[in-house]
Motif scaffolding. Structure first.
Motif, PDB file in Angstrom:
ATOM      1  N   ARG A 187      36.219  44.947  37.042  1.00  0.00           N
ATOM      2  CA  ARG A 187      35.217  43.977  36.563  1.00  0.00           C
ATOM      3  C   ARG A 187      35.648  43.347  35.246  1.00  0.00           C
ATOM      4  NH1 ARG A 187      30.075  47.755  37.906  1.00  0.00           N
ATOM      5  NH2 ARG A 187      29.420  46.786  39.864  1.00  0.00           N
ATOM      6  N   ARG A 188      36.117  44.156  34.308  1.00  0.00           N
ATOM      7  CA  ARG A 188      36.531  43.631  33.004  1.00  0.00           C
ATOM      8  C   ARG A 188      37.679  42.636  33.144  1.00  0.00           C
ATOM      9  NH1 ARG A 188      37.150  47.450  27.960  1.00  0.00           N
ATOM     10  NH2 ARG A 188      37.300  45.346  27.123  1.00  0.00           N
ATOM     11  N   ALA A 189      38.611  42.940  34.053  1.00  0.00           N
ATOM     12  CA  ALA A 189      39.753  42.042  34.244  1.00  0.00           C
ATOM     13  C   ALA A 189      39.341  40.733  34.907  1.00  0.00           C
ATOM     14  CB  ALA A 189      40.820  42.741  35.077  1.00  0.00           C
ATOM     15  N   LEU A 190      38.369  40.821  35.823  1.00  0.00           N
ATOM     16  CA  LEU A 190      37.960  39.638  36.579  1.00  0.00           C
ATOM     17  C   LEU A 190      37.031  38.712  35.806  1.00  0.00           C
ATOM     18  CD1 LEU A 190      37.159  40.953  40.193  1.00  0.00           C
ATOM     19  CD2 LEU A 190      38.996  39.397  39.543  1.00  0.00           C
ATOM     20  N   THR A 191      36.294  39.254  34.858  1.00  0.00           N
ATOM     21  CA  THR A 191      35.165  38.515  34.297  1.00  0.00           C
ATOM     22  C   THR A 191      35.395  38.126  32.842  1.00  0.00           C
ATOM     23  OG1 THR A 191      33.762  39.883  35.727  1.00  0.00           O
ATOM     24  CG2 THR A 191      32.658  38.491  34.106  1.00  0.00           C
ATOM     25  N   ALA A 192      35.618  36.839  32.621  1.00  0.00           N
ATOM     26  CA  ALA A 192      35.717  36.302  31.270  1.00  0.00           C
ATOM     27  C   ALA A 192      34.310  35.979  30.762  1.00  0.00           C
ATOM     28  CB  ALA A 192      36.586  35.050  31.261  1.00  0.00           C
ATOM     29  N   PRO A 193      34.142  35.818  29.447  1.00  0.00           N
ATOM     30  CA  PRO A 193      32.822  35.469  28.909  1.00  0.00           C
ATOM     31  C   PRO A 193      32.241  34.230  29.593  1.00  0.00           C
ATOM     32  CG  PRO A 193      34.310  36.062  27.129  1.00  0.00           C
ATOM     33  CD  PRO A 193      35.142  36.015  28.370  1.00  0.00           C
ATOM     34  N   GLY A 194      30.989  34.355  30.028  1.00  0.00           N
ATOM     35  CA  GLY A 194      30.317  33.241  30.679  1.00  0.00           C
ATOM     36  C   GLY A 194      30.494  33.198  32.179  1.00  0.00           C
ATOM     37  N   GLU A 195      31.385  34.055  32.738  1.00  0.00           N
ATOM     38  CA  GLU A 195      31.616  34.054  34.189  1.00  0.00           C
ATOM     39  C   GLU A 195      30.712  35.067  34.890  1.00  0.00           C
ATOM     40  OE1 GLU A 195      36.260  32.682  34.705  1.00  0.00           O
ATOM     41  OE2 GLU A 195      35.799  34.821  34.563  1.00  0.00           O
ATOM     42  N   THR A 196      30.470  34.815  36.177  1.00  0.00           N
ATOM     43  CA  THR A 196      29.654  35.710  36.994  1.00  0.00           C
ATOM     44  C   THR A 196      30.424  36.974  37.330  1.00  0.00           C
ATOM     45  OG1 THR A 196      28.532  33.814  37.993  1.00  0.00           O
ATOM     46  CG2 THR A 196      28.392  35.911  39.173  1.00  0.00           C
ATOM     47  N   ASN A 197      29.741  38.115  37.255  1.00  0.00           N
ATOM     48  CA  ASN A 197      30.320  39.365  37.713  1.00  0.00           C
ATOM     49  C   ASN A 197      30.367  39.348  39.241  1.00  0.00           C
ATOM     50  OD1 ASN A 197      31.087  42.044  38.182  1.00  0.00           O
ATOM     51  ND2 ASN A 197      28.983  42.772  38.022  1.00  0.00           N
ATOM     52  N   LEU A 221      36.538  56.422  40.969  1.00  0.00           N
ATOM     53  CA  LEU A 221      36.195  55.116  41.535  1.00  0.00           C
ATOM     54  C   LEU A 221      35.401  54.292  40.538  1.00  0.00           C
ATOM     55  CD1 LEU A 221      36.006  53.036  43.823  1.00  0.00           C
ATOM     56  CD2 LEU A 221      34.025  54.299  44.698  1.00  0.00           C
ATOM     57  N   ARG A 222      34.409  54.891  39.916  1.00  0.00           N
ATOM     58  CA  ARG A 222      33.572  54.175  38.955  1.00  0.00           C
ATOM     59  C   ARG A 222      34.428  53.585  37.821  1.00  0.00           C
ATOM     60  NH1 ARG A 222      30.592  58.036  37.767  1.00  0.00           N
ATOM     61  NH2 ARG A 222      28.928  57.664  39.295  1.00  0.00           N
ATOM     62  N   ALA A 223      35.393  54.364  37.336  1.00  0.00           N
ATOM     63  CA  ALA A 223      36.247  53.898  36.251  1.00  0.00           C
ATOM     64  C   ALA A 223      37.110  52.711  36.687  1.00  0.00           C
ATOM     65  CB  ALA A 223      37.132  55.039  35.759  1.00  0.00           C
ATOM     66  N   HIS A 224      37.619  52.757  37.914  1.00  0.00           N
ATOM     67  CA  HIS A 224      38.457  51.665  38.401  1.00  0.00           C
ATOM     68  C   HIS A 224      37.632  50.408  38.658  1.00  0.00           C
ATOM     69  CE1 HIS A 224      41.584  54.718  38.847  1.00  0.00           C
ATOM     70  NE2 HIS A 224      42.443  53.735  39.024  1.00  0.00           N
ATOM     71  N   VAL A 225      36.405  50.570  39.159  1.00  0.00           N
ATOM     72  CA  VAL A 225      35.532  49.404  39.339  1.00  0.00           C
ATOM     73  C   VAL A 225      35.230  48.766  37.989  1.00  0.00           C
ATOM     74  CG1 VAL A 225      33.214  48.659  40.027  1.00  0.00           C
ATOM     75  CG2 VAL A 225      34.514  50.201  41.505  1.00  0.00           C
ATOM     76  N   TYR A 226      35.000  49.585  36.973  1.00  0.00           N
ATOM     77  CA  TYR A 226      34.757  49.067  35.626  1.00  0.00           C
ATOM     78  C   TYR A 226      35.966  48.273  35.124  1.00  0.00           C
ATOM     79  CZ  TYR A 226      34.013  49.098  30.564  1.00  0.00           C
ATOM     80  OH  TYR A 226      33.877  48.737  29.245  1.00  0.00           O
ATOM     81  N   THR A 227      37.160  48.822  35.319  1.00  0.00           N
ATOM     82  CA  THR A 227      38.385  48.135  34.902  1.00  0.00           C
ATOM     83  C   THR A 227      38.563  46.822  35.649  1.00  0.00           C
ATOM     84  OG1 THR A 227      39.450  50.245  34.389  1.00  0.00           O
ATOM     85  CG2 THR A 227      40.897  48.352  34.716  1.00  0.00           C
ATOM     86  N   ARG A 231      43.425  31.057  35.870  1.00  0.00           N
ATOM     87  CA  ARG A 231      44.173  31.962  34.994  1.00  0.00           C
ATOM     88  C   ARG A 231      44.655  33.173  35.794  1.00  0.00           C
ATOM     89  NH1 ARG A 231      38.898  33.446  34.311  1.00  0.00           N
ATOM     90  NH2 ARG A 231      38.483  35.700  34.118  1.00  0.00           N
ATOM     91  N   GLN A 232      45.832  33.643  35.455  1.00  0.00           N
ATOM     92  CA  GLN A 232      46.404  34.791  36.166  1.00  0.00           C
ATOM     93  C   GLN A 232      45.919  36.081  35.519  1.00  0.00           C
ATOM     94  OE1 GLN A 232      50.585  34.524  36.952  1.00  0.00           O
ATOM     95  NE2 GLN A 232      50.795  36.697  37.440  1.00  0.00           N
ATOM     96  N   LEU A 233      45.582  37.057  36.386  1.00  0.00           N
ATOM     97  CA  LEU A 233      45.063  38.335  35.916  1.00  0.00           C
ATOM     98  C   LEU A 233      46.083  39.438  36.163  1.00  0.00           C
ATOM     99  CD1 LEU A 233      41.493  38.083  37.490  1.00  0.00           C
ATOM    100  CD2 LEU A 233      42.261  37.186  35.285  1.00  0.00           C
ATOM    101  N   LYS A 234      46.089  40.430  35.294  1.00  0.00           N
ATOM    102  CA  LYS A 234      46.935  41.597  35.475  1.00  0.00           C
ATOM    103  C   LYS A 234      46.048  42.782  35.828  1.00  0.00           C
ATOM    104  CE  LYS A 234      50.726  40.223  32.427  1.00  0.00           C
ATOM    105  NZ  LYS A 234      51.573  40.602  31.259  1.00  0.00           N
ATOM    106  N   LEU A 235      46.309  43.393  36.981  1.00  0.00           N
ATOM    107  CA  LEU A 235      45.493  44.508  37.463  1.00  0.00           C
ATOM    108  C   LEU A 235      46.371  45.719  37.766  1.00  0.00           C
ATOM    109  CD1 LEU A 235      43.145  42.700  40.019  1.00  0.00           C
ATOM    110  CD2 LEU A 235      42.601  43.367  37.683  1.00  0.00           C
ATOM    111  N   CYS A 241      43.388  49.109  41.272  1.00  0.00           N
ATOM    112  CA  CYS A 241      42.409  48.022  41.174  1.00  0.00           C
ATOM    113  C   CYS A 241      42.775  46.890  42.128  1.00  0.00           C
ATOM    114  CB  CYS A 241      42.333  47.509  39.743  1.00  0.00           C
ATOM    115  SG  CYS A 241      41.504  48.637  38.607  1.00  0.00           S
ATOM    116  N   LEU A 242      44.072  46.638  42.285  1.00  0.00           N
ATOM    117  CA  LEU A 242      44.511  45.634  43.264  1.00  0.00           C
ATOM    118  C   LEU A 242      44.098  46.033  44.669  1.00  0.00           C
ATOM    119  CD1 LEU A 242      48.094  44.605  42.087  1.00  0.00           C
ATOM    120  CD2 LEU A 242      46.187  43.045  42.525  1.00  0.00           C
TER     121      LEU A 242
END
Length: 229
Positions: free
Chosen positions: A199-209, A191-197, A148-152, A156-157
């Protein structure tokens, strides 16, 4: 990334060590050819800085043994005071990937090392970073995970690119802030806020962080199953 410096001049070795460590590399030193060859063969390295004139075994012999006998393809940047065309050709003939004449600029050492490592890892030819199930196209800045394609957002990119270029390596907060924002960083939570963003974009339910916080140190991209566990 790990760099081996094989240099018998203590002053030059110390300058290289300090500069490369400050740049973010993990660095080890050898002051003669025999010790350098032993280190080169005993551990994995992303690149080797190799002086031509060494006690015990010169750089040409060391490089030839590394290539022909040990069959290692680790990038080698040869350092020497000899600057004739024949000297350079001899270095390439014995297996060096690049050649830098003393005295040299530390910034040029860093630039040449970076280029050698990128070519060695295939990043120049293919322009694509693949770690775990994430694929980042450096030309189009397209990010895919599990098909799946992600928008960052742009920052974050940049964070993702830095982390994926050295998977499993721990980047300090200062390193990441400097590389992404330079001196324009707003506050300590940016930095903390961008890492949070990210992570949310990369990680779908059930996927590894895949972006791990290493407490007290910084962040790293989890390269595979062993790291995740």
């Amino acid at each position: 990334m790990r760099i081996l410096v094989i240099e018998d001049d203590a002053g030059i070795a110390a300058n290289l060590y300090d500069y490369l460590e400050h740049t973010g590399y993990e660095v080890d030193l050898a002051s003669n050819g025999l010790a350098g060859l032993q280190l080169a063969l005993s551990q994995p390295w992303d690149a080797i800085l190799l002086d031509l004139s060494l006690p015990g075994m010169d750089g040409l012999a060391l490089c030839r043994k590394l290539r022909e006998e040990a069959r290692r393809d680790t990038p080698v940047l040869m350092l020497t005071a000899k600057d004739t065309l024949d000297d350079k050709l001899s270095g390439f003939t014995h297996g060096a990937d690049d050649y830098l004449v003393k005295p040299f600029s530390l910034k040029e050492v860093g630039a040449r090392l970076g280029a050698l490592i990128k070519r060695y890892k295939g990043q120049v030819a293919q322009g694509i970073l693949c770690c775990a199930d994430v694929r980042l196209d450096l030309a189009t800045l397209t990010v895919m995970r599990a098909g799946r394609q992600l928008k960052l957002p742009p920052k974050c990119l940049q964070l993702l690119r830095i982390l994926m270029q050295s998977p499993a390596r721990v980047f300090s907060r200062v390193e990441l802030e400097t590389q992404v924002w330079g001196e324009a960083l707003g506050d300590s939570d940016t930095l903390r806020a961008h890492v949070y963003t990210l992570r949310r974009a990369l990680t779908a339910p059930g996927e590894t962080n895949l972006i791990e916080t290493v407490h007290g140190l910084g962040y790293r991209f989890v390269a595979g199953r062993a790291d995740a566990e």
